[in-house]
Motif scaffolding. Sequence first.
Motif, mmCIF file in Angstrom:
data_model
loop_
_atom_site.group_PDB
_atom_site.id
_atom_site.type_symbol
_atom_site.label_atom_id
_atom_site.label_comp_id
_atom_site.label_asym_id
_atom_site.label_seq_id
_atom_site.Cartn_x
_atom_site.Cartn_y
_atom_site.Cartn_z
ATOM 1 N N ALA A 140 0.830 -1.208 0.000
ATOM 2 C CA ALA A 140 0.000 0.000 0.000
ATOM 3 C C ALA A 140 0.864 1.258 0.000
ATOM 4 O O ALA A 140 0.532 2.247 -0.667
ATOM 5 C CB ALA A 140 -0.930 -0.001 1.207
ATOM 6 N N GLY A 141 1.971 1.234 0.723
ATOM 7 C CA GLY A 141 2.854 2.395 0.760
ATOM 8 C C GLY A 141 3.517 2.660 -0.574
ATOM 9 O O GLY A 141 3.652 3.815 -0.996
ATOM 10 N N LEU A 142 3.933 1.602 -1.235
ATOM 11 C CA LEU A 142 4.569 1.785 -2.541
ATOM 12 C C LEU A 142 3.551 2.134 -3.626
ATOM 13 O O LEU A 142 3.920 2.717 -4.640
ATOM 14 C CB LEU A 142 5.337 0.518 -2.932
ATOM 15 N N GLN A 143 2.310 1.782 -3.412
ATOM 16 C CA GLN A 143 1.273 2.086 -4.390
ATOM 17 C C GLN A 143 0.430 3.286 -3.971
ATOM 18 O O GLN A 143 -0.672 3.464 -4.470
ATOM 19 C CB GLN A 143 0.376 0.875 -4.599
ATOM 20 N N ARG A 144 0.923 4.086 -3.062
ATOM 21 C CA ARG A 144 0.188 5.239 -2.553
ATOM 22 C C ARG A 144 -0.144 6.188 -3.701
ATOM 23 O O ARG A 144 0.725 6.698 -4.363
ATOM 24 C CB ARG A 144 1.041 5.966 -1.512
ATOM 25 N N THR A 180 5.246 10.195 -5.487
ATOM 26 C CA THR A 180 5.453 8.772 -5.246
ATOM 27 C C THR A 180 5.709 8.100 -6.591
ATOM 28 O O THR A 180 5.548 8.713 -7.649
ATOM 29 C CB THR A 180 4.226 8.122 -4.586
ATOM 30 N N MET A 181 6.073 6.836 -6.536
ATOM 31 C CA MET A 181 6.353 6.122 -7.775
ATOM 32 C C MET A 181 5.091 5.965 -8.627
ATOM 33 O O MET A 181 5.131 6.106 -9.838
ATOM 34 C CB MET A 181 6.963 4.763 -7.483
ATOM 35 N N VAL A 182 3.973 5.705 -7.979
ATOM 36 C CA VAL A 182 2.725 5.548 -8.727
ATOM 37 C C VAL A 182 2.290 6.883 -9.326
ATOM 38 O O VAL A 182 1.784 6.931 -10.451
ATOM 39 C CB VAL A 182 1.625 4.950 -7.824
ATOM 40 N N LEU A 183 2.520 7.968 -8.608
ATOM 41 C CA LEU A 183 2.209 9.296 -9.143
ATOM 42 C C LEU A 183 3.115 9.619 -10.329
ATOM 43 O O LEU A 183 2.673 10.219 -11.308
ATOM 44 C CB LEU A 183 2.358 10.348 -8.052
ATOM 45 N N PHE A 184 4.385 9.180 -10.251
ATOM 46 C CA PHE A 184 5.303 9.335 -11.378
ATOM 47 C C PHE A 184 4.797 8.557 -12.589
ATOM 48 O O PHE A 184 4.802 9.063 -13.713
ATOM 49 C CB PHE A 184 6.700 8.841 -10.971
ATOM 50 N N ILE A 185 4.346 7.327 -12.352
ATOM 51 C CA ILE A 185 3.811 6.503 -13.448
ATOM 52 C C ILE A 185 2.588 7.170 -14.057
ATOM 53 O O ILE A 185 2.448 7.252 -15.280
ATOM 54 C CB ILE A 185 3.481 5.085 -12.937
#
Length: 144
Positions: A76-80, A100-105
């Motif tokens: 959940a933290g990495l997919q925040r 976050t990484m998901v926001l970057f994606i």
Amino acid sequence: MLSHPDSSKGGVVLLTVWHWLGFVIIICLANLQAISSELYEAADIDGASGLQKWFFITIPNMGGTFAFLLVIGWIAGLQRFNEVFVFGGASGSPSRSLQTMVLFIYERGFSGFEFGIASAATVILFIIILVLTLINLRLARVRM
């Protein structure tokens, strides 16, 4: 509060804790109810204190639950995304402090139409989550 980088991070943390607290409590309570009362009765007969019962019965029997919650928390933290998107938009403002990484994606894939970079970042995120999960399962000695 949300316009300063440091306080916006605190806002996201508070929202995330509030969001996940009920789930964690329900999972822990369910596991506590699954621990056999015979173990506690045997400990009472042997003269164990409440603290000894906590450390030698409760904590070891909840190891699998703690491992599960840790893996779920990491994932959940990495997919925040939701909380960060609500607080900072697609760029993770203010000053990209919420990026976050998901926001970057999301930003690369849907705003910049750089699908190759977004796909590569997604694969990297998957590998990171997989490695962390395997490490946690190994440390918790939970069999798959």
